[in-house]
Design an enzyme around this catalytic site. Structure first.
Site, PDB file in Angstrom:
ATOM      1  N   GLY A  49       0.165  -4.381  -1.709  1.00  0.00           N
ATOM      2  CA  GLY A  49      -0.579  -3.782  -2.573  1.00  0.00           C
ATOM      3  C   GLY A  49       0.179  -2.532  -3.031  1.00  0.00           C
ATOM      4  O   GLY A  49       1.552  -2.554  -2.754  1.00  0.00           O
ATOM      5  N   ASN A  50      -0.236  -1.483  -3.675  1.00  0.00           N
ATOM      6  CA  ASN A  50       0.509  -0.244  -4.088  1.00  0.00           C
ATOM      7  C   ASN A  50      -0.333   0.794  -3.818  1.00  0.00           C
ATOM      8  O   ASN A  50      -1.591   0.966  -3.457  1.00  0.00           O
ATOM      9  CB  ASN A  50       0.900  -0.500  -5.627  1.00  0.00           C
ATOM     10  CG  ASN A  50      -0.157  -0.712  -6.956  1.00  0.00           C
ATOM     11  OD1 ASN A  50      -0.902   0.361  -6.710  1.00  0.00           O
ATOM     12  ND2 ASN A  50      -0.602  -1.854  -7.114  1.00  0.00           N
TER      13      ASN A  50
END
Ligand code: C5P
Length: 405
Positions: free
Chosen positions: A207-208
């Protein structure tokens, strides 16, 4: 309120009967001004009965009341629905060869048009040029919608539903009274926000750090400015989403591929698409059916990743006429290098505007403030903004409005 409803020669004129009924039902005084052609679709008795006011197409009737200008002068709102390609061309040129034409030239009230025509006519450069002229003069455009047309074909060109036209027109007037800019009224916009997550196994993902705050601020600002907004949200906290007004439709997605499908679907009828989401460039080539464990993986793991489709580049490549596509870029470079990279990225993705912001371990993500530069098609800096994410959002919409002129 004194409302003039112009009706021009399209089959959708029958739907305008409902628009007039709704306005009357809400207590407005409505004067219908059809063109000669419009009367071939819906006759004068219907308009007179429904509006409870006399109806004429001609500037030579009721001359004693100087009717050719008095309707426009008295109007608080003028709606033209359906607005044919021919009428839009006449409006863009300021032609006034009938009562609707003179009324439109005599009014200083907000003007809302609901175009209706076949897809080919809507897409024609002449029509698109006329729409730009009208928008630049402050005319509000509602629709056209995408769907079945009278010839059995389908595509953008259907007149928007009467309730949608009424809602947009009344919002324009409410905003004019309150003094708030409604420069996005009648526009359908799609904003993507948040960060996609690409699953590795049932419990883990790549993810980020995007919180979705800037995208949510863009969606709320657009709704405040009169747009009909769809927010495609990837993993945004309920607390961040909590600030959304009722007028924002939220579609929740998880992965980049889900985001592509949701955005592409919403974009098919949108006037503006703003891709503020942080979309994963790569996803695991395979998603493990069961949780990966140290027992099965050992002390070193190699992940194979495959590229995700570039959603915004795909939208830009297939954009419909008059559609504005905006991308975001989070860059860790600074100064002139940052601008050069932004220009190259705008060109590569072929978007109308690229909003670039500098990010780092302590900047850009998860905080309330932001600082951006907006690059336009010629590579120039169209806007620069810093401050709260709402202030930045308004600066981006200002740049979008300017780019659409
Ligand atoms: O190339 P880069 O990821 O820096 O571009 C960022 C812009 O492209 C953002 O607007 C983002 O939403 C969009 N994007 C996309 N599809 C991807 C990756 C990024 O639409 N797969």
């Amino acid at each position: 309120m004194f409302v003039v409803v112009g009706v021009t020669g399209g089959i959708a004129a029958y739907k305008t009967v409902h628009l007039v009924r709704r306005l009357i039902g809400e207590g407005h005084e409505v004067h219908v001004v059809p063109t000669e052609d419009a009367l071939r679709f819906v006759g004068k008795p219907t308009w007179e009965a429904i509006s409870r006011n006399p109806v004429t197409t001609s500037v030579h009737e009721d001359v004693a009341t100087v009717r050719h200008v008095s309707l426009g002068q008295r109007a608080d709102l003028v709606i033209v629905a359906p607005a044919t390609a021919n009428t839009l061309a006449k409006m863009a040129s300021g032609l006034a060869d009938d009562l609707l034409g003179t009324t439109l030239l005599a009014t200083t009230a907000p003007v809302v048009v609901a175009p209706a025509m076949h897809t080919e006519m809507w897409r024609h450069p002449a029509t698109q040029q006329n729409m730009r002229v009208l928008r630049s003069r402050g005319v509000h455009v509602v629709g056209p919608a995408d769907g079945p047309l009278t010839g059995g074909d389908s595509g953008p060109g259907r007149m928007s539903e009467p309730d949608e036209i009424a809602d947009a027109a009344l919002a324009v007037v409410a905003a004019a009274v309150s003094g708030r800019a409604q420069d996005l009224a009648g526009l359908r916009v799609v904003v993507s926000a948040g960060g996609t997550r690409e699953p590795l196994d049932p419990v883990r993902f790549l993810g980020n750090r995007s919180s979705g705050r800037q995208g949510v601020a863009l969606a709320v600002a657009a709704a405040d400015r009169g747009a009909e907004v769809t927010l495609v949200a990837a993993h945004i906290d309920g607390e961040v989403l909590g600030g959304l007004s009722d007028r924002v439709r939220v579609v929740s997605v998880g992965t980049a591929l889900e985001m592509r499908d949701a955005v592409t679907d919403a974009a098919s009828v949108a006037d503006v698409v703003v891709m503020a989401a942080a979309v994963a460039d790569y996803r695991p080539a395979e998603v493990a059916e069961l949780k990966l464990t140290k027992e099965t993986q050992g002390d070193r793991v190699t992940l194979e990743l495959v590229e995700n489709p570039d959603i915004v580049a795909g939208l830009a490549a297939g954009r419909s006429p008059g559609q504005t596509i905006v991308a975001f870029a989070a860059e860790t470079s600074t100064g002139e290098e940052l601008l050069q990279r932004a220009r190259r990225k705008r060109e590569r993705k072929d978007v109308d505007l690229l909003v670039v912001n500098e990010v780092g371990w302590t900047r850009g993500f998860e905080c309330a403030d932001n600082e951006v530069v907006v690059i336009d098609r010629s590579g120039d800096v169209a806007a620069q903004a810093s401050g709260s994410k709402r202030e930045v959002a308004d600066a981006v919409w200002d740049a979008v409005v300017a780019a659409r002129l």
